[in-house]
Design an enzyme around this catalytic site. Structure first.
Site, PDB file in Angstrom:
ATOM      1  N   ASP A 216      50.593 -42.837  67.711  1.00 44.73           N
ATOM      2  CA  ASP A 216      49.869 -41.748  68.128  1.00 44.73           C
ATOM      3  C   ASP A 216      49.128 -41.723  68.065  1.00 44.73           C
ATOM      4  O   ASP A 216      47.938 -40.481  69.045  1.00 44.73           O
ATOM      5  CB  ASP A 216      51.035 -41.168  67.048  1.00 44.73           C
ATOM      6  CG  ASP A 216      49.512 -39.628  67.127  1.00 44.73           C
ATOM      7  OD1 ASP A 216      50.062 -38.706  67.831  1.00 44.73           O
ATOM      8  OD2 ASP A 216      48.879 -38.881  66.186  1.00 44.73           O
TER       9      ASP A 216
ATOM     10  N   VAL B 260      49.037 -43.889  62.659  1.00 49.91           N
ATOM     11  CA  VAL B 260      48.806 -42.637  62.834  1.00 49.91           C
ATOM     12  C   VAL B 260      46.763 -42.678  62.371  1.00 49.91           C
ATOM     13  O   VAL B 260      46.392 -42.145  61.701  1.00 49.91           O
ATOM     14  CB  VAL B 260      49.211 -42.068  61.879  1.00 49.91           C
ATOM     15  CG1 VAL B 260      51.094 -41.475  62.253  1.00 49.91           C
ATOM     16  CG2 VAL B 260      49.555 -42.344  60.721  1.00 49.91           C
TER      17      VAL B 260
ATOM     18  N   GLU C 166      41.704 -42.953  74.549  1.00 53.81           N
ATOM     19  CA  GLU C 166      42.579 -41.143  74.736  1.00 53.81           C
ATOM     20  C   GLU C 166      42.230 -41.016  75.662  1.00 53.81           C
ATOM     21  O   GLU C 166      41.485 -40.491  75.570  1.00 53.81           O
ATOM     22  CB  GLU C 166      43.088 -40.762  73.541  1.00 53.81           C
ATOM     23  CG  GLU C 166      43.086 -41.691  72.613  1.00 53.81           C
ATOM     24  CD  GLU C 166      43.638 -41.232  71.067  1.00 53.81           C
ATOM     25  OE1 GLU C 166      43.640 -39.876  70.855  1.00 53.81           O
ATOM     26  OE2 GLU C 166      43.881 -41.727  69.959  1.00 53.81           O
TER      27      GLU C 166
ATOM     28  N   HIS D 233      48.740 -38.471  70.667  1.00 52.12           N
ATOM     29  CA  HIS D 233      47.452 -38.092  68.933  1.00 52.12           C
ATOM     30  C   HIS D 233      47.889 -36.283  68.863  1.00 52.12           C
ATOM     31  O   HIS D 233      46.815 -35.842  68.471  1.00 52.12           O
ATOM     32  CB  HIS D 233      45.791 -38.181  69.177  1.00 52.12           C
ATOM     33  CG  HIS D 233      45.240 -38.493  68.298  1.00 52.12           C
ATOM     34  ND1 HIS D 233      44.680 -39.236  68.310  1.00 52.12           N
ATOM     35  CD2 HIS D 233      45.083 -37.820  66.512  1.00 52.12           C
ATOM     36  CE1 HIS D 233      43.316 -39.088  67.341  1.00 52.12           C
ATOM     37  NE2 HIS D 233      44.002 -38.009  66.181  1.00 52.12           N
TER      38      HIS D 233
ATOM     39  N   SER E  75      50.248 -36.414  65.621  1.00 54.58           N
ATOM     40  CA  SER E  75      50.415 -36.153  64.340  1.00 54.58           C
ATOM     41  C   SER E  75      50.139 -35.154  62.896  1.00 54.58           C
ATOM     42  O   SER E  75      51.113 -34.028  61.837  1.00 54.58           O
ATOM     43  CB  SER E  75      50.515 -37.909  63.272  1.00 54.58           C
ATOM     44  OG  SER E  75      49.056 -38.077  63.193  1.00 54.58           O
TER      45      SER E  75
ATOM     46  N   ARG F 275      43.507 -45.275  63.607  1.00 53.38           N
ATOM     47  CA  ARG F 275      43.469 -44.885  64.668  1.00 53.38           C
ATOM     48  C   ARG F 275      43.478 -46.108  65.267  1.00 53.38           C
ATOM     49  O   ARG F 275      44.089 -46.825  65.353  1.00 53.38           O
ATOM     50  CB  ARG F 275      41.368 -44.876  64.503  1.00 53.38           C
ATOM     51  CG  ARG F 275      40.492 -44.014  64.163  1.00 53.38           C
ATOM     52  CD  ARG F 275      40.460 -42.760  65.074  1.00 53.38           C
ATOM     53  NE  ARG F 275      39.249 -42.500  64.780  1.00 53.38           N
ATOM     54  CZ  ARG F 275      40.195 -40.789  64.588  1.00 53.38           C
ATOM     55  NH1 ARG F 275      41.323 -40.794  64.054  1.00 53.38           N
ATOM     56  NH2 ARG F 275      39.579 -40.197  64.061  1.00 53.38           N
TER      57      ARG F 275
END
Lengths: 315, 315
Positions: free
Chosen positions: B248, B222, B253, B272, B274, B224
């Protein structure tokens, strides 16, 4: 002196019974033979706790086991008026399932708050779609059932900073009575059914009670399927009276492939597994052996069920 | 005296900035216009925290914002040598995401322990299949990263009775240094990456480290994406070096539809999200307004990033 006869209702021998070698004559039975063999048994171990055969097979009069142990927390599957009226002692598996079930409830609550079912669905489609999820800390839960399971659930939810109210049969310190239930339900974010199945609790989660809940509320059942009117729950979900639900127990188990519950939007279905963590069969076997040793020595048993109430009273 | 110019990198205006009416000239920019507009700005608000445009657009010399705020916990997406060397102050959104992220990690840990992904798959097929799941209490977790996120994760895991070790850049009370990491990893059930992305942490979860883990271990990121060598993780999962993982965050991304990570057995992929609970944008906006009011009044800012280290130091 002959060893007592221990009759085990299960096809597979439970673990740990080897420790009783020389102290019990162990016989196994299936459901079909149960009625014929019950009068010969001193002790009945209901290892197959999904079976309802004991209710049918229990002898009305004459010789019968002096002690029945079930490898489950609930006793609804074996209690019948004749057993309740007899002097046969009934014990259960209190102590084995509480912590696992409490963790399972926390898993479901967090999964729903964090929208994990949708995450899985999107992952399956390879689709990146950001959503906002919910904070669990500060939300409100109502746990119905103040036995070991309900109290363990409340303990774990409180550890996650969920404001948790316990509701039992009568009010006492830290526990609400039934008269508070509807008021608590009306502002709950999470409702957890963890009560034993008794005449008082059967069908208690019905259309009226689902109607009391907030549209954002979610319902979890880890008690017994028959606590819930499944049709009313289906309607509450379909009509968005509530935001979601998770059932680990059902009126009929296993749930048949034709059941509409499998595909109800907003419902998580799991196969009665909340309490069953790795090693649970060993724990159940060890617990029974300990009880058997007490029984054989004439010492008091623990986990003795109040046969009228349908659970182990206390606390 | 003219109001300071507040440049906002985002197409959509952030909430709460209306409170700065009459105290700031607010201008919005997209990535393409950023380089041209930066020299005119006193303050830059990086609201679109997925953008890497600041690194490209930061002026090497001449006029530049005196203060940059990012609506994120990490600052890796905007730091560049010129910004680090300048006297521009950088602040971040510490305080908004910690509790949600910690709950999200707990949700993933419990979901994996209770085999919920498989439960969903079986539900989709209408298949009743009982499995044993895992008890979380008493298992061991290692949380890498001792900032607010790592500490919040450790607090929630400990509340679930998980034996949790925190690992940071240097040992101190209650925190292990890097020299303990491999030993801790070798007996962990859960490994949580919650570190900022710096030169020290980039790629720290590589093939060697996944090889140190137990086959029963599960990995959660959670922090990077670039903390993890994604190919090494894919191999570790495929070869069953570890039992599962949840990501996550990703090196790139959004994760493209062609990424093999979507369909890797044992891997949970989420977009992404969380830290993003309902109301998070309002919280971020409120936090920035509070910082702006301090800045305009010449009072000290909070959440000031150590630009060499890449995070807010302290505790």
């Amino acid at each position: 002196m002959t060893d007592p006869t221990l009759l085990v209702l299960d096809a597979d021998p439970p673990p740990r019974l080897g420790r009783l070698t020389g102290r019990a004559r162990i016989a196994h039975t299936d459901e079909a033979q149960l009625a014929a063999r019950l009068p010969t048994a001193d002790v009945l171990l209901v290892w197959d706790f999904t079976s309802r055969a004991v209710r049918e097979a229990w002898p009305g009069e004459g010789p019968r086991p002096r002690w029945v142990h079930t490898a489950s927390a609930g006793v609804d599957h074996l209690m019948c008026p004749e057993l309740a009226a007899s002097d046969t002692v009934v014990t259960n598996a209190r102590g084995v399932f509480e912590q696992p079930i409490a963790e399972y409830v926390a898993a479901l609550v967090l999964a729903m708050a964090k929208d994990l079912p949708r995450t899985w669905e999107l992952q399956r489609r390879g689709e990146w779609r950001h959503r906002e999820s919910q904070r669990v800390a500060g939300t409100r839960a109502v746990v119905v059932g103040t036995g070991p399971v309900g109290r363990a659930v409340a303990r774990v939810l409180k550890a996650l900073d969920v404001r948790t109210a316990l509701v039992g049969r009568r009010p006492r310190t830290g526990i609400h009575g039934p008269e508070d239930l509807d008021r608590l339900l009306s502002r709950a974010d999470w409702v957890v059914a963890a009560a034993p199945l008794t005449d008082d609790t059967r069908g208690m989660f019905d259309a009226r009670r689902f109607g009391v809940l907030q549209p954002s509320a979610r319902f979890v059942n880890v008690g017994r399927g028959a606590l819930v009117d499944e049709e009313a729950l289906a309607e509450a979900l379909a009509k968005r009276w509530i935001a979601g639900a998770a059932l680990d127990v059902f009126a009929t188990e296993p749930l048949g492939p034709e059941s509409p519950l499998w595909r109800l939007p907003g419902l998580i279905v799991s196969p009665h597994m909340s309490g069953d963590t790795v090693g649970w069969r060993d724990e159940l076997g060890t617990q029974f052996v300990e009880l058997y040793e007490r029984w054989a020595a004439g010492r008091p048993l623990f986990n003795v069920v109040d046969k009228q109430r349908g659970y182990v009273p206390g606390h």
